[in-house]
Design a protein around this motif. Structure first.
Motif, PDB file in Angstrom:
ATOM      1  N   LYS A   2      13.152  43.844  19.909  1.00 15.24           N
ATOM      2  CA  LYS A   2      12.855  42.546  19.301  1.00 15.24           C
ATOM      3  C   LYS A   2      14.165  41.803  19.080  1.00 15.24           C
ATOM      4  N   GLY A   3      14.168  40.493  19.397  1.00 16.45           N
ATOM      5  CA  GLY A   3      15.380  39.709  19.194  1.00 16.45           C
ATOM      6  C   GLY A   3      15.060  38.227  19.110  1.00 16.45           C
ATOM      7  N   MET A   4      16.099  37.410  19.245  1.00 16.82           N
ATOM      8  CA  MET A   4      15.951  35.966  19.149  1.00 16.82           C
ATOM      9  C   MET A   4      16.652  35.291  20.328  1.00 16.82           C
ATOM     10  N   GLY A   5      15.912  34.397  21.004  1.00 13.93           N
ATOM     11  CA  GLY A   5      16.482  33.644  22.105  1.00 13.93           C
ATOM     12  C   GLY A   5      16.923  32.263  21.660  1.00 13.93           C
ATOM     13  N   LEU A   6      16.960  31.321  22.579  1.00  9.32           N
ATOM     14  CA  LEU A   6      17.408  29.963  22.253  1.00  9.32           C
ATOM     15  C   LEU A   6      16.375  29.217  21.414  1.00  9.32           C
ATOM     16  N   TRP A   7      15.099  29.274  21.821  1.00  5.35           N
ATOM     17  CA  TRP A   7      14.048  28.488  21.161  1.00  5.35           C
ATOM     18  C   TRP A   7      13.078  29.317  20.347  1.00  5.35           C
ATOM     19  N   GLY A  28      10.781  42.963  24.326  1.00  5.49           N
ATOM     20  CA  GLY A  28      10.756  43.707  25.577  1.00  5.49           C
ATOM     21  C   GLY A  28      10.592  45.191  25.354  1.00  5.49           C
ATOM     22  N   PHE A  29      10.647  45.912  26.454  1.00  7.14           N
ATOM     23  CA  PHE A  29      10.600  47.372  26.423  1.00  7.14           C
ATOM     24  C   PHE A  29      11.668  47.900  27.370  1.00  7.14           C
ATOM     25  N   LEU A  30      12.328  48.951  26.949  1.00  5.02           N
ATOM     26  CA  LEU A  30      13.368  49.594  27.753  1.00  5.02           C
ATOM     27  C   LEU A  30      12.962  51.042  27.974  1.00  5.02           C
ATOM     28  N   THR A  66      22.934  30.858  28.800  1.00  4.03           N
ATOM     29  CA  THR A  66      23.903  31.691  28.078  1.00  4.03           C
ATOM     30  C   THR A  66      23.354  32.193  26.744  1.00  4.03           C
ATOM     31  N   LEU A  67      22.750  31.301  25.963  1.00 10.69           N
ATOM     32  CA  LEU A  67      22.275  31.693  24.641  1.00 10.69           C
ATOM     33  C   LEU A  67      21.129  32.701  24.715  1.00 10.69           C
ATOM     34  N   THR A  68      20.232  32.500  25.667  1.00  8.00           N
ATOM     35  CA  THR A  68      19.147  33.470  25.844  1.00  8.00           C
ATOM     36  C   THR A  68      19.705  34.814  26.291  1.00  8.00           C
ATOM     37  N   SER A  69      20.672  34.784  27.205  1.00 13.38           N
ATOM     38  CA  SER A  69      21.302  36.015  27.675  1.00 13.38           C
ATOM     39  C   SER A  69      22.003  36.731  26.531  1.00 13.38           C
ATOM     40  N   ASN A  70      22.680  35.965  25.686  1.00 10.61           N
ATOM     41  CA  ASN A  70      23.328  36.558  24.512  1.00 10.61           C
ATOM     42  C   ASN A  70      22.296  37.204  23.594  1.00 10.61           C
ATOM     43  N   GLY A  71      21.133  36.543  23.470  1.00 11.77           N
ATOM     44  CA  GLY A  71      20.066  37.086  22.644  1.00 11.77           C
ATOM     45  C   GLY A  71      19.558  38.412  23.181  1.00 11.77           C
ATOM     46  N   VAL A  72      19.419  38.511  24.506  1.00  8.66           N
ATOM     47  CA  VAL A  72      18.992  39.764  25.134  1.00  8.66           C
ATOM     48  C   VAL A  72      20.034  40.845  24.897  1.00  8.66           C
ATOM     49  N   SER A  73      21.293  40.477  25.032  1.00 11.33           N
ATOM     50  CA  SER A  73      22.388  41.434  24.846  1.00 11.33           C
ATOM     51  C   SER A  73      22.386  41.988  23.420  1.00 11.33           C
ATOM     52  N   ASP A  74      22.277  41.096  22.441  1.00  6.73           N
ATOM     53  CA  ASP A  74      22.232  41.531  21.036  1.00  6.73           C
ATOM     54  C   ASP A  74      21.006  42.397  20.774  1.00  6.73           C
ATOM     55  N   MET A  75      19.871  42.011  21.367  1.00  6.11           N
ATOM     56  CA  MET A  75      18.634  42.761  21.197  1.00  6.11           C
ATOM     57  C   MET A  75      18.772  44.179  21.742  1.00  6.11           C
ATOM     58  N   LEU A  76      19.414  44.316  22.886  1.00  8.94           N
ATOM     59  CA  LEU A  76      19.603  45.634  23.486  1.00  8.94           C
ATOM     60  C   LEU A  76      20.467  46.528  22.603  1.00  8.94           C
ATOM     61  N   LYS A  77      21.588  45.996  22.156  1.00 10.32           N
ATOM     62  CA  LYS A  77      22.505  46.804  21.348  1.00 10.32           C
ATOM     63  C   LYS A  77      21.869  47.216  20.020  1.00 10.32           C
ATOM     64  N   GLU A  78      21.172  46.261  19.371  1.00  8.67           N
ATOM     65  CA  GLU A  78      20.516  46.577  18.106  1.00  8.67           C
ATOM     66  C   GLU A  78      19.382  47.571  18.308  1.00  8.67           C
ATOM     67  N   GLY A  79      18.645  47.384  19.412  1.00 11.01           N
ATOM     68  CA  GLY A  79      17.530  48.280  19.700  1.00 11.01           C
ATOM     69  C   GLY A  79      18.000  49.699  19.964  1.00 11.01           C
ATOM     70  N   ILE A  80      19.028  49.841  20.784  1.00  7.43           N
ATOM     71  CA  ILE A  80      19.559  51.173  21.105  1.00  7.43           C
ATOM     72  C   ILE A  80      20.124  51.834  19.848  1.00  7.43           C
ATOM     73  N   LYS A  81      20.754  51.025  19.010  1.00 15.43           N
ATOM     74  CA  LYS A  81      21.346  51.558  17.775  1.00 15.43           C
ATOM     75  C   LYS A  81      20.285  52.215  16.884  1.00 15.43           C
ATOM     76  N   LYS A  82      19.078  51.617  16.846  1.00 16.28           N
ATOM     77  CA  LYS A  82      18.003  52.175  16.025  1.00 16.28           C
ATOM     78  C   LYS A  82      17.614  53.579  16.478  1.00 16.28           C
ATOM     79  N   TYR A  83      17.776  53.841  17.774  1.00 20.36           N
ATOM     80  CA  TYR A  83      17.355  55.125  18.336  1.00 20.36           C
ATOM     81  C   TYR A  83      18.538  56.031  18.668  1.00 20.36           C
ATOM     82  N   GLU A  84      19.705  55.663  18.180  1.00 21.76           N
ATOM     83  CA  GLU A  84      20.929  56.392  18.527  1.00 21.76           C
ATOM     84  C   GLU A  84      20.833  57.874  18.189  1.00 21.76           C
ATOM     85  N   ALA A  85      20.337  58.196  17.004  1.00 24.13           N
ATOM     86  CA  ALA A  85      20.235  59.603  16.594  1.00 24.13           C
ATOM     87  C   ALA A  85      19.328  60.381  17.548  1.00 24.13           C
TER      88      ALA A  85
END
Length: 207
Positions: free
Chosen positions: A101-106, A111-113, A184-203
């Motif tokens: 879950k994240g935030m894009g431009l608008w 998504g799912f990974l 760019t802003l939407t891409s940045n949103g996807v990037s932040d979403m990926l890192k935050e999402g992976i962090k939740k499942y890091e353990a």
């Protein structure tokens, strides 16, 4: 009562609003079960997309989902609050699917990974959006070839930190994917979403 008086207009408007509100509530409640089923089916399809399974009609998608997803597990305490993970089996190999879950431009993006059984590399990805610019930010959902670029990317960098990201200039092809052109802003949103999402499942991923 005079039909051209202010009192008549106010009473008439109030009655009309009540009737319309009742009808809308009735229709909404009548369609709720069907809406819930459609939402559940759409979620199943998105999970299948992340597992690189596409092009199925509704019945086939539901059947395929039931054949590949064999467990849903919750990480941490409290099922309502804890992140959850889907366990899948593709060609005899176990895959893990995490929701994002994240935030894009608008508006919101999601998504799912899907992750290989090594818990270190991406098997597939699917991204969705609530409202992004057609032909630009909307490409995170519409451009399958862009989603396929995430396959085989590493989740973590050499320092052990979540590194999977979307970048305007790719410096590490093992963890980075080219940004969507003109979004760019939407891409940045996807990037932040990926890192935050992976962090939740890091353990879980490093267990």
């Amino acid at each position: 009562m005079k039909t051209n008086s202010n009192t008549y207009t106010i009473i008439y408007s109030a009655i009309l609003v009540v009737i319309v509100a009742f009808l809308l509530a009735f229709v909404s409640q009548s369609l709720k079960e069907k809406q819930d089923k459609n939402v559940a089916l759409d979620t199943k399809k998105q999970i299948l997309y992340s597992l690189n399974i596409r092009g199925l009609d509704d019945d086939a998608a539901s059947e395929k989902y039931d054949s590949v997803i064999f467990k849903i597990d919750y990480i941490g305490e409290g099922k309502e609050r804890a992140p959850y993970i889907y366990y899948a089996k593709i060609d005899g190999k176990e895959k893990y699917v995490i929701p994002l879950k994240g935030m894009g431009l608008w508006g919101g993006i999601s998504g799912f990974l899907s992750i290989n059984d090594d818990k270190q590399t991406v098997y597939g990805a699917y991204f969705n959006h609530e409202s992004e610019t057609a032909g630009l930010g909307a490409e995170i959902k519409d451009d399958v070839s862009w989603q396929e670029k995430f396959q085989n990317k590493k989740l973590f960098g050499a320092d052990g930190q979540p590194a999977l990201s979307v970048e305007k200039k790719v410096e590490d092809p093992s963890t980075q994917v080219d940004a969507v052109t003109g979004a760019t802003l939407t891409s940045n949103g996807v990037s932040d979403m990926l890192k935050e999402g992976i962090k939740k499942y890091e353990a879980f991923l490093k267990k």
